[in-house]
Design an enzyme around this catalytic site. Structure first.
Site, mmCIF file in Angstrom:
data_model
loop_
_atom_site.group_PDB
_atom_site.id
_atom_site.type_symbol
_atom_site.label_atom_id
_atom_site.label_comp_id
_atom_site.label_asym_id
_atom_site.label_seq_id
_atom_site.Cartn_x
_atom_site.Cartn_y
_atom_site.Cartn_z
ATOM 1 N N TRP A 1 31.729 44.603 38.463
ATOM 2 C CA TRP A 1 32.065 43.204 38.746
ATOM 3 C C TRP A 1 31.503 42.853 40.121
ATOM 4 O O TRP A 1 32.036 43.273 41.146
ATOM 5 C CB TRP A 1 33.580 43.004 38.755
ATOM 6 C CG TRP A 1 34.212 43.044 37.396
ATOM 7 C CD1 TRP A 1 33.598 43.148 36.184
ATOM 8 C CD2 TRP A 1 35.617 42.964 37.117
ATOM 9 N NE1 TRP A 1 34.516 43.143 35.180
ATOM 10 C CE2 TRP A 1 35.775 43.028 35.716
ATOM 11 C CE3 TRP A 1 36.754 42.847 37.918
ATOM 12 C CZ2 TRP A 1 37.014 42.968 35.092
ATOM 13 C CZ3 TRP A 1 37.989 42.789 37.307
ATOM 14 C CH2 TRP A 1 38.130 42.835 35.903
ATOM 15 N N GLU A 2 30.447 42.079 40.155
ATOM 16 C CA GLU A 2 29.758 41.813 41.417
ATOM 17 C C GLU A 2 29.729 40.341 41.806
ATOM 18 O O GLU A 2 29.111 39.984 42.812
ATOM 19 C CB GLU A 2 28.318 42.331 41.335
ATOM 20 C CG GLU A 2 28.203 43.821 41.047
ATOM 21 C CD GLU A 2 26.774 44.300 41.003
ATOM 22 O OE1 GLU A 2 26.046 44.084 41.992
ATOM 23 O OE2 GLU A 2 26.364 44.875 39.961
ATOM 24 N N GLU A 3 30.396 39.474 41.044
ATOM 25 C CA GLU A 3 30.294 38.039 41.310
ATOM 26 C C GLU A 3 31.039 37.638 42.583
ATOM 27 O O GLU A 3 30.595 36.767 43.324
ATOM 28 C CB GLU A 3 30.817 37.238 40.111
ATOM 29 C CG GLU A 3 30.146 37.579 38.789
ATOM 30 C CD GLU A 3 28.643 37.488 38.862
ATOM 31 O OE1 GLU A 3 28.128 36.432 39.276
ATOM 32 O OE2 GLU A 3 27.971 38.485 38.510
#
Length: 314
Positions: A136-138
Site C-alpha cells: 500500500w503506497e498511496e
C-alpha cells in the site's frame, strides 16, 4: 526479489555485525525456511517467459517462486496490491476518490469483511507457512510524510474538517485534520494486520517499504553524502511502534537509482537502510525480533539496465 537479512552472506552480514556492536539483538522469530545458509525468494512474474518468449527460466535455485499476477494464488509468497486486500481508500491518478479516498472517510468494517474473503482467496491454507506482503503506497500513516504527490491526503483531510467546522480557524482545522487522519490510518493498517494474522497466523505479515528512512540526500549532496537515515526520520519510525508491534516481518527496500551505479554512495545507501530496518525489528517485542526481508532487484530503479558488478555487491 527478496533477501532475508538474517541469512544472506556477502553484503548483508557485515551490516548485521556492525549493528550487533551497538545494540543487543534479540532472537528472531522461527524462520519459515530452515537450514538455508543463503535465502533468495523470487518475486517476479516470469511464468509467461516460456509460452510467450520460448525462454525457460529455471528458478529451482530459489526457495520460493511467486507472482503478483491475480490469477496465481496460494503461493509461498503473497503480494497484496491496493486492489487485492479489502477496500483500501486512496485517490487515483485522476484524483478520484476510491473507497472513500481517506482512511477517516472510509468504512473499516466493510474493508475488514472484504479482507477476510481476499485472505482466503489468495493465501495458502491456515496450516502452511509463507510470506504475506501488503503493498500500500498511496499514502503514509504519518501526516508529515505525505509530501509532494501525496499531499492530496492532507489537503482533502483539511477540506473534510473545514466542511464540518466552517467557523474554526485554519490552524485548528489543520490540527484536527492531522489527528483524524493519523488516528484512522493507524486503525486501518493495524486492524488489517490483526485480522490477517488471525486468519493466517503462519504467514509473516508486513507492509512493503516499511520501515523507510528517506536517505536520498545524495541527490543534492553527493560529495558529502553519509547514507545515514536523518535523525528526524528515525524518530518518526519510532512513532510507528504500533505498526511494528502488529507486524510479523518487515519488508524494506534497497532499490538503487542509476545515479548510485558503481559508487561508494550506493554502499552507504544500502547499509543504513538495512541497519534501520534491523533497528526497528529489534523494538518489536521484549523477547524477540522481527525477521527482516529486504527487497532488491536486478536492475536500477525506473530502468531496465542491470546492476553493475559493483552494484550487485552492495
Amino acid at each position: 526479489m527478496l533477501l532475508w537479512t538474517w541469512a544472506v552472506t556477502s553484503f548483508i552480514l557485515p551490516l548485521l555485525s556492525l549493528y550487533t556492536c551497538s545494540a543487543q539483538v534479540k532472537q528472531t522469530l522461527k524462520p519459515i525456511f530452515t537450514h538455508k545458509p543463503f535465502l533468495v525468494i523470487w518475486n517476479a512474474p516470469t511464468q509467461d517467459c516460456k509460452p510467450r518468449y520460448k525462454i525457460d527460466v529455471n528458478l529451482k535455485v530459489f526457495d520460493a517462486e511467486a507472482s503478483p499476477i491475480e490469477g496465481f494464488v496460494k503461493q509461498k509468497l503473497t503480494l497484496f496490491y491496493k486492489d487485492r486486500l479489502g477496500l483500501y481508500p486512496f485517490y487515483n491518478e485522476n484524483n478520484v476518490s476510491m473507497n472513500g479516498g481517506l482512511p477517516q472517510n472510509s468504512s473499516l468494517s466493510e474493508h475488514i469483511n472484504k479482507l477476510q474473503d481476499d485472505v482466503e482467496k489468495y493465501t495458502p491454507p491456515k496450516s502452511e507457512d509463507g510470506l504475506a506482503v501488503i503493498d500500500w503506497e498511496e499514502w503514509r500513516p504519518l501526516w508529515i510524510r505525505n509530501w509532494e504527490a501525496k499531499d492530496i491526503y492532507r489537503t482533502k483531510s483539511i477540506s473534510l474538517v473545514s466542511l464540518k467546522h466552517p467557523d474554526w480557524s485554519s490552524e485548528k482545522v489543520k490540527q484536527e485534520a492531522l489527528f483524524e487522519f493519523e488516528t484512522a490510518a493507524k486503525e486501518f493498517m493495524a486492524r488489517t494486520l490483526r485480522r490477517a494474522k488471525f486468519q493466517r497466523p503462519n504467514q509473516l505479515w508486513g507492509y512493503y517499504l516499511f520501515p523507510d528512512c528517506y536517505n536520498h540526500d545524495y541527490k543534492k549532496n553527493w560529495e558529502n553524502y553519509t547514507g545515514r537515515c536523518p535523525d528526524v526520520e528515525v524518530s518518526r519510525n519510532d512513532q510507528l511502534i504500533w505498526l511494528w508491534q502488529n507486524s510479523t516481518a518487515v519488508y524494506p527496500s534497497i532499490y538503487l537509482d542509476k545515479q548510485l551505479k558503481s559508487s561508494e554512495n550506493g554502499r552507504k545507501f544500502v547499509h543504513y537502510r538495512v541497519k534501520e530496518a534491523m533497528r526497528v525489528s529489534n523494538l518489536h517485542h521484549e523477547s524477540f525480533s522481527l525477521p527482516v526481508f529486504v527487497y532488491t532487484r536486478l536492475t536500477y530503479q525506473s530502468s531496465w539496465e542491470t546492476l553493475s558488478e559493483v552494484g550487485n555487491q552492495k
